[in-house]
Design a protein around this motif. Structure first.
Motif, short mmCIF file in Angstrom:
data_model
loop_
_atom_site.label_atom_id
_atom_site.label_comp_id
_atom_site.label_asym_id
_atom_site.label_seq_id
_atom_site.Cartn_x
_atom_site.Cartn_y
_atom_site.Cartn_z
N LEU A 1 5.91 2.62 -2.86
CA LEU A 1 6.57 2.19 -3.73
C LEU A 1 6.10 0.60 -4.14
CD1 LEU A 1 10.31 3.11 -2.69
CD2 LEU A 1 9.17 4.06 -4.92
N VAL A 2 5.37 0.21 -3.57
CA VAL A 2 4.94 -1.30 -3.67
C VAL A 2 3.81 -1.10 -4.72
CG1 VAL A 2 3.29 -1.52 -2.11
CG2 VAL A 2 4.33 -3.64 -2.89
N VAL A 3 3.13 0.06 -4.93
CA VAL A 3 2.05 0.19 -5.81
C VAL A 3 2.93 0.18 -6.98
CG1 VAL A 3 0.38 1.91 -6.82
CG2 VAL A 3 0.52 1.53 -4.39
N SER A 4 3.81 0.90 -7.36
CA SER A 4 4.47 1.17 -8.60
C SER A 4 5.17 -0.26 -9.02
CB SER A 4 5.91 2.15 -8.69
OG SER A 4 5.36 3.43 -8.08
N GLU A 5 5.56 -1.14 -8.07
CA GLU A 5 6.25 -2.28 -8.31
C GLU A 5 5.08 -3.21 -8.77
OE1 GLU A 5 9.74 -2.26 -4.87
OE2 GLU A 5 7.95 -3.25 -4.38
N GLY A 6 3.82 -3.34 -8.20
CA GLY A 6 2.77 -3.88 -8.82
C GLY A 6 2.31 -3.70 -10.21
N TRP A 7 2.35 -2.26 -10.47
CA TRP A 7 2.08 -1.81 -11.93
C TRP A 7 3.14 -1.97 -12.70
CZ3 TRP A 7 0.28 3.81 -10.23
CH2 TRP A 7 -0.98 3.54 -9.61
N MET A 8 4.41 -2.28 -12.36
CA MET A 8 5.44 -2.68 -13.28
C MET A 8 5.28 -4.06 -13.98
SD MET A 8 9.03 -2.10 -11.24
CE MET A 8 9.53 -0.53 -10.58
N PHE A 9 4.59 -4.96 -13.16
CA PHE A 9 4.16 -6.26 -13.82
C PHE A 9 2.78 -6.43 -14.24
CE2 PHE A 9 7.98 -6.46 -10.87
CZ PHE A 9 8.81 -7.07 -11.69
N GLY A 10 2.05 -5.30 -14.22
CA GLY A 10 0.96 -5.45 -14.52
C GLY A 10 -0.33 -5.96 -13.84
N ARG A 11 0.06 -5.89 -12.28
CA ARG A 11 -0.74 -6.41 -11.34
C ARG A 11 -1.84 -5.24 -10.63
NH1 ARG A 11 -0.58 -11.10 -12.60
NH2 ARG A 11 1.32 -10.98 -13.74
N PRO A 12 -3.02 -5.34 -10.75
CA PRO A 12 -4.05 -4.47 -10.32
C PRO A 12 -3.65 -4.38 -8.79
CG PRO A 12 -5.16 -5.93 -11.83
CD PRO A 12 -3.74 -6.22 -11.77
N VAL A 13 -3.78 -3.10 -8.04
CA VAL A 13 -3.64 -2.90 -6.96
C VAL A 13 -4.83 -2.60 -5.98
CG1 VAL A 13 -2.61 -1.23 -5.12
CG2 VAL A 13 -1.42 -2.10 -7.27
N ILE A 14 -4.83 -3.24 -4.71
CA ILE A 14 -6.22 -2.93 -4.13
C ILE A 14 -5.60 -2.28 -2.70
CG2 ILE A 14 -7.89 -4.39 -2.55
CD1 ILE A 14 -7.35 -6.75 -4.33
N ALA A 15 -6.12 -0.98 -2.45
CA ALA A 15 -5.13 -0.30 -1.65
C ALA A 15 -6.07 0.56 -0.51
CB ALA A 15 -4.19 0.74 -2.29
N SER A 16 -5.56 0.85 0.67
CA SER A 16 -6.42 1.76 1.63
C SER A 16 -6.46 2.98 0.75
CB SER A 16 -5.56 1.74 2.93
OG SER A 16 -5.16 0.56 3.18
N ALA A 17 -7.54 3.44 0.91
CA ALA A 17 -7.89 5.03 0.36
C ALA A 17 -7.37 5.93 1.25
CB ALA A 17 -9.70 4.92 0.16
N ILE A 18 -6.33 6.10 1.37
CA ILE A 18 -5.71 7.13 2.48
C ILE A 18 -4.32 7.74 1.80
CG2 ILE A 18 -4.28 5.41 3.58
CD1 ILE A 18 -4.70 6.69 6.25
N ALA A 19 -4.17 8.99 2.14
CA ALA A 19 -3.14 9.65 1.80
C ALA A 19 -2.50 9.49 0.26
CB ALA A 19 -1.84 9.46 2.94
N GLY A 20 -1.19 9.36 0.19
CA GLY A 20 -0.50 9.02 -1.20
C GLY A 20 -1.15 7.90 -1.99
#
Length: 463
Positions: A339-358
């Motif tokens: 859900l934090v990915v969605s929260e980052g995108w709400m505010f236009g923040r590019p996300v840096i995420a582990s390449a795993i699962a969802g």
């Protein structure tokens, strides 16, 4: 449509993704004119604060259509409520509400017996179950991370589970699985927020014909936010979430240590803000590791600033997002959705995420964010160095970020499925596979714009 949502906990009592999704679906249902109710199962000792003596279920004070449920004698290993009186009261409430749809968002604390009770109370209702974790598959808190070694577990089996729980014989694992599958068979549809978890549960034994993938939606908290704003050096990174072992704060700190030790910190410096609470759920060994990392960073004095801001409420999210440029989601387990990915995108923040699962399904490198191999601090360190001060790259990704699904988009997709199932029950037609529904309104337009195509035949991807 009359809908009853059943969740573990309630956002007003304790934060968490599953309860937030259930609550926002409940709110969206009311806003769209549906007759909706929410039953939140709390911890047994919560009845001393929120309940009444001897009452397993009580109306939530100050709120309409919401109830607190206090099931007694819960057995975590079996996902079972051992108190018949609690189940009786739950069944009685469902019977009185007489819903068209009962939507379970958990079995933890709720107990799998509540699914059967719901079926007996409302035999013609559609029962849906959304999986936010893998507790039915994995007894190690549903994380599928091996005890002791902390290695990622790729599949459950009686022998593999016995290695994590040597006091439980392999046949116990087999019998537990059979019991849970029998309880879940009462459901008419299984909802998953990602392909990853859908595949895990189909492989485990759920009927693929009942499985549907629908992404989690959230109320948009960033509607008035200036999504184009950023710091002059675009060098501010933020972590948001639970401060616990599998969320990966240690991966971030180790990446910073690598840059500091190798004197690779950019001239503009790096700022990392840690936004997270619930440290009491973290293991002592993990917290000791974090303390040692922080102490070494302090001694390096290498233009690296780490700020720990503590826990936060959703009303504080805009303020905390405004102080950073990038959101890091360094999960070290099979993150189901994020859900934090969605929260980052709400505010236009590019996300840096582990390449795993969802997370791997959602974050597209150099598209709506960036990825690095899970648990690989060196790869994260290398990525951070390339992103700091690269305003052009930040703007390019920022402009590509789609607004994530809203809670109404999410509800629309569910309603399409439920209407079809309600129609099947009303006409007494034999059950069949759930065909991909034609989504309506905002949900359909969002899916078309995002243009996601899947070759999966046992789950419908609608994100």
């Amino acid at each position: 449509m009359k809908i009853v949502y059943v969740s573990y906990l309630h956002p007003s009592v304790a934060p968490g993704g599953a309860q937030q999704v259930a609550f926002e679906m409940f709110q969206a249902s009311l806003s769209q004119g549906h007759d909706a109710y929410l039953i939140a199962a709390l911890e047994a000792n919560h009845d001393q604060i929120y309940g009444k003596p001897g009452a397993p279920i009580v109306p939530m004070q100050g709120e309409e259509r919401q109830y607190f449920y206090f099931p007694q004698h819960y057995d975590f290993l079996h996902l079972s409520v051992g108190d018949w009186r609690s189940i009786h009261f739950f069944r009685d409430l469902i019977e009185r509400l007489a819903p068209d749809v009962i939507h379970f968002h958990h079995y933890h604390r709720v107990g799998v017996e509540s699914i059967r009770a719901a079926r007996l109370a409302a035999p013609n209702a559609v029962i849906s179950f959304t999986f936010h974790e893998m507790m039915a598959i994995c007894m190690a808190d549903g994380q599928m991370v091996k005890k002791g070694t902390r290695e990622l577990c790729h599949a459950a089996s009686p022998i593999a589970c016995n290695k994590c729980f040597p006091d439980l014989r392999p046949e116990f694992v087999t019998l537990r699985k059979s019991r849970l599958l029998a309880a879940l068979a009462e459901c008419d549809s299984f909802i998953f927020p990602s392909e990853f978890i859908a595949n895990r549960y189909v492989d485990w034994g759920l009927s693929p014909e009942k499985c549907v993938v629908i992404p989690n939606g959230q109320a948009n908290l960033g509607g008035a936010f200036d999504r184009s704003q950023h710091s002059p050096q675009v060098n501010r990174f933020g972590f948001f979430g639970q401060f616990i072992d599998n969320k990966g704060v240690d991966v971030i700190l180790e990446a910073l240590l690598i840059l500091g030790r190798e004197q690779r910190v950019p001239a503009s410096g790096i700022v990392v803000e840690i936004n997270g609470g619930n440290k009491h759920y973290a293991s002592p060994s993990y917290m000791e590791k974090i303390s040692l990392q922080v102490e070494e960073l302090r001694k390096l004095q290498s233009r690296i600033v780490v700020r720990e801001n503590g826990a936060y409420g959703r009303d504080q999210l805009e303020g905390r997002m405004s102080s950073i440029d990038w959101v890091i989601v360094p999960s070290t387990w099979w993150e189901i959705f994020g859900l934090v990915v969605s929260e980052g995108w709400m505010f236009g923040r590019p996300v840096i995420a582990s390449a795993i699962a969802g997370l791997k399904e959602r974050v597209v490198p150099d598209g709506n964010g960036f990825t690095f191999p899970a648990r690989d601090s060196r790869a994260l360190a290398d990525l951070l160095v390339t992103l700091v001060s690269d305003e052009g790259r930040w703007k390019r990704v920022n402009s590509s970020i789609e607004q994530p699904w809203s809670e109404v988009d999410m509800l629309d997709a569910h309603i399409d499925i439920w209407k079809e199932l309600v129609s099947q029950r009303a006409t007494a037609r034999p059950s069949r596979s759930i065909e991909p529904p034609a989504m309506r309104g905002r949900a359909r337009k969002k899916a078309e714009r995002m243009n996601v195509v899947s070759d999966r035949k046992t789950a419908t991807v609608v994100s």
